[in-house]
Design a protein around this motif. Structure first.
Motif, PDB file in Angstrom:
ATOM      1  N   ARG B  15     -19.489  38.619  28.733  1.00  0.00           N
ATOM      2  CA  ARG B  15     -19.815  39.446  27.553  1.00  0.00           C
ATOM      3  C   ARG B  15     -20.218  40.796  28.127  1.00  0.00           C
ATOM      4  NH1 ARG B  15     -21.256  38.645  21.998  1.00  0.00           N
ATOM      5  NH2 ARG B  15     -20.623  36.496  22.365  1.00  0.00           N
ATOM      6  N   GLY B  16     -19.590  41.869  27.645  1.00  0.00           N
ATOM      7  CA  GLY B  16     -19.826  43.158  28.292  1.00  0.00           C
ATOM      8  C   GLY B  16     -19.481  43.016  29.767  1.00  0.00           C
ATOM      9  N   ALA B  17     -20.324  43.570  30.625  1.00  0.00           N
ATOM     10  CA  ALA B  17     -20.020  43.581  32.055  1.00  0.00           C
ATOM     11  C   ALA B  17     -20.520  42.334  32.777  1.00  0.00           C
ATOM     12  CB  ALA B  17     -20.643  44.819  32.689  1.00  0.00           C
ATOM     13  N   ALA B  18     -21.224  41.436  32.096  1.00  0.00           N
ATOM     14  CA  ALA B  18     -21.852  40.309  32.795  1.00  0.00           C
ATOM     15  C   ALA B  18     -21.293  38.965  32.338  1.00  0.00           C
ATOM     16  CB  ALA B  18     -23.361  40.342  32.561  1.00  0.00           C
ATOM     17  N   GLU B  20     -21.878  35.522  30.845  1.00  0.00           N
ATOM     18  CA  GLU B  20     -22.922  34.975  29.989  1.00  0.00           C
ATOM     19  C   GLU B  20     -23.077  33.466  30.181  1.00  0.00           C
ATOM     20  OE1 GLU B  20     -22.330  35.521  25.719  1.00  0.00           O
ATOM     21  OE2 GLU B  20     -24.511  35.485  25.474  1.00  0.00           O
ATOM     22  N   ARG B 288     -13.334  25.002  25.049  1.00  0.00           N
ATOM     23  CA  ARG B 288     -12.860  26.340  25.417  1.00  0.00           C
ATOM     24  C   ARG B 288     -12.548  26.407  26.910  1.00  0.00           C
ATOM     25  NH1 ARG B 288     -18.328  30.175  24.820  1.00  0.00           N
ATOM     26  NH2 ARG B 288     -19.555  29.130  26.430  1.00  0.00           N
ATOM     27  N   ASN B 322     -16.090  39.117  17.855  1.00  0.00           N
ATOM     28  CA  ASN B 322     -17.232  38.814  16.992  1.00  0.00           C
ATOM     29  C   ASN B 322     -16.824  38.882  15.523  1.00  0.00           C
ATOM     30  OD1 ASN B 322     -17.339  41.488  16.189  1.00  0.00           O
ATOM     31  ND2 ASN B 322     -19.339  41.904  17.111  1.00  0.00           N
ATOM     32  N   TRP B 323     -17.814  38.786  14.634  1.00  0.00           N
ATOM     33  CA  TRP B 323     -17.523  38.672  13.202  1.00  0.00           C
ATOM     34  C   TRP B 323     -16.879  39.913  12.608  1.00  0.00           C
ATOM     35  CZ3 TRP B 323     -17.131  33.949  12.173  1.00  0.00           C
ATOM     36  CH2 TRP B 323     -17.997  33.009  12.717  1.00  0.00           C
ATOM     37  N   ARG B 324     -16.955  41.038  13.294  1.00  0.00           N
ATOM     38  CA  ARG B 324     -16.234  42.232  12.842  1.00  0.00           C
ATOM     39  C   ARG B 324     -14.923  42.390  13.585  1.00  0.00           C
ATOM     40  NH1 ARG B 324     -19.538  46.560  10.354  1.00  0.00           N
ATOM     41  NH2 ARG B 324     -18.334  48.156  11.411  1.00  0.00           N
ATOM     42  N   ILE B 326     -14.571  42.732  16.779  1.00  0.00           N
ATOM     43  CA  ILE B 326     -14.723  43.523  18.006  1.00  0.00           C
ATOM     44  C   ILE B 326     -14.572  42.596  19.210  1.00  0.00           C
ATOM     45  CG2 ILE B 326     -16.325  44.978  19.335  1.00  0.00           C
ATOM     46  CD1 ILE B 326     -17.732  45.619  16.636  1.00  0.00           C
ATOM     47  N   VAL B 328     -15.631  41.338  22.393  1.00  0.00           N
ATOM     48  CA  VAL B 328     -16.942  41.440  23.061  1.00  0.00           C
ATOM     49  C   VAL B 328     -16.975  40.768  24.433  1.00  0.00           C
ATOM     50  CG1 VAL B 328     -18.256  41.668  20.925  1.00  0.00           C
ATOM     51  CG2 VAL B 328     -17.770  39.379  21.817  1.00  0.00           C
TER      52      VAL B 328
END
Lengths: 337, 337
Positions: B15-18, B20, B288, B322-324, B326, B328
């Motif tokens: 998630r992002g640069a890391a 999770e 997953r 995500n829910w929009r 995007i 992520v």
């Protein structure tokens, strides 16, 4: 006095006589100064707190004056700290809150999804309704963001952006409460589109400790924390909902602690009775393991009496049942007393 | 020639640069004699194959004469090997099959649930229908069990019991194909109420190898295996359904291999082109991770050309949105080429 360091906590899922799957969990119990009291596994590991830190993210709602200005009720405060099921009473309360503060649910920028609660989602499907932003588990938190921006006369649009003052205040509060320099953190976008800030697990636990023991906080922040603690104790259903760990476990704790789940297997637990903070992360992100891990650690810490443990048996030793209702296995923690 | 042993395969969810969350996966590539060709992690670990071995569990349907006697079609054979979505075409085909063989869907003992496929489940909810046994992902396999018992003149009731001749033949076939003495195995009850038999991961892979290279099998079994392989290649939709790894990946393999998922993160893959068998288990059971692991290992083994890899990008590097909507984060395997 040295901290006790354990191996990582293991949550075993057995089927018949054998373990079928297992989850590894890191956990930290820390005091308000950041001193580690007890640790399981690797507590230096960075975690995204996700929704687990909602009771920190809500602090600016109080400190901005927005909560007082709008006469926020305990229900609204609990919803601001919640990842709710989208059940009727929860959605109605968020709707009322937005209406009473002159906001529209269309201003919520969390994204829409069907209610998390299956029966409620099926009711929406039967009525031909789509999942809306108000059903989003985070609509309570987003309402607090909107109310704060409005009361402060800020632009409400794009309140989810990292640069928006709403999120700037939220990330500052996270840095202050955890004692972590967030400029060293990885940032990412959460499920509900706001930023989530990576922290070492021990820092997340320190954030919970500063709620349990707020003596080092400003008097204004202490007052906010007192109201958050009171609202969560009074309205545990609003925090999550039917069949969810937070709503089932908080009442059983009888004020000794509260817990808050975050996506990908995170829990944040101010241990009010001990003035300590507990945080955990399931390495693989599984909710089933997080629920069992938090219930088992709370029992281990002596926070659940025998009646509470009996009432929470479904979390401490979760039976796995198949489609005919046959008990085929169990989820449980490997944790020496 | 020695086998190549790797560390356990890691599936990272960033998630992002890391990173999770992460999943650990054991995997074994084995030949029909049980010789290990390549291994990731611990392949001695016992796994319950669950639905991953349906193409072994279906062998008695052929060897009993039931398939020929009832003129089983490729659709029916594929459904017997499937964990289907409960989509309309799948449910209709199982219904027809039961009717044509003089059986009733009420005789299915797999337990009922709403279709796994969300849109189809919502259609049931809109029509006020409950989840039925025919919607159960395993209703095709259970139909083959019922047809076999009926053709052999056995009691059909309780065909799910470990002592029933249907299950006795199924467990014997699993022992023969995997070369594993199942009297040394832990037994448990599967989601659909039949027995599931624990095996070391390398033995499960050997079962897949004996499908890919059936030269050591009886001519009767070789004929059954040929029909199973042909049906799965011809009817990949029936094996799982829309949006599912098996149905999306099998066509991309263009006959070089097939794959079958099992609950708690298992895959079983006869690598037809190489005469080898691949099996994997995600230690924590996450779907997953299993989907990403099988797609990545098939690419690693050179079974997916660049077009196939492009078509399967959503499995090899799964975007997390995500829910929009995007983007992520990403789910991907850490696997050196």
């Amino acid at each position: 006095m040295g901290a006790t360091h354990h191996d990582c906590l293991v949550i075993e899922c057995s089927r018949g006589a054998a373990v079928e799957s297992a989850h590894m969990v890191d956990a930290a119990l820390v005091d308000a100064s950041g001193q580690v009291v007890e640790a399981w596994g690797d507590i230096e590991r960075f975690v995204y707190p996700r929704s687990a830190v909602k009771s920190i993210q809500v602090l600016p709602f109080f400190e901005s004056g927005a909560a007082d200005e709008t006469g926020a009720t305990e229900t609204e405060i609990a919803l601001a700290c919640s990842s709710h099921n989208g059940q009727d009473a929860q959605v109605a309360a968020v709707r009322r809150w937005l209406e009473n503060t002159g906001l529209k649910e269309q201003q919520l920028e969390c994204g829409g999804h069907l209610p998390y609660h299956t029966e409620t989602a099926h009711e929406c499907v039967r009525r031909g309704e789509a999942g809306l932003a108000i059903h989003n588990m985070c609509s309570g938190k987003h309402s607090a963001f909107l109310v704060t921006a409005k009361i402060l006369g800020e632009e409400t649009k794009d309140y989810i952006a990292r640069e928006h003052p709403v999120q700037q205040r939220v990330s500052a509060a996270i840095g202050e409460m955890t004692g972590w320099d967030i400029s060293r953190s990885p940032w990412a976008v959460d499920g509900c589109s706001i930023p989530t800030i990576g922290l070492p697990l021990h820092a997340l636990a320190r954030g919970a400790a500063n709620i349990a023991d707020p003596s080092a906080q400003s008097s204004e922040r202490q007052a906010a924390i007192a109201r958050i603690r009171a609202a969560i104790a009074a309205e545990p259903f609003m925090i999550a909902g039917d069949g969810r760990a937070c709503s089932d476990i908080i009442p059983a704790l009888a004020g000794k602690a509260y817990i808050k789940f975050g996506a990908e297997g995170v829990f944040f637990a101010p241990i009010l009775e001990l003035g300590l903070g507990l945080a955990l992360k399931v390495r693989d992100g599984a909710t089933r393991a997080a629920d069992t891990a938090i219930a088992s650690l709370l029992a281990y810490l002596g926070l659940l009496d025998s009646t509470a443990q009996k009432n929470l048996a479904a979390y401490i030793e979760t039976p796995l049942c198949n489609w005919r209702g046959i008990h085929v296995g169990t989820v449980r923690a490997v944790l020496e007393p």
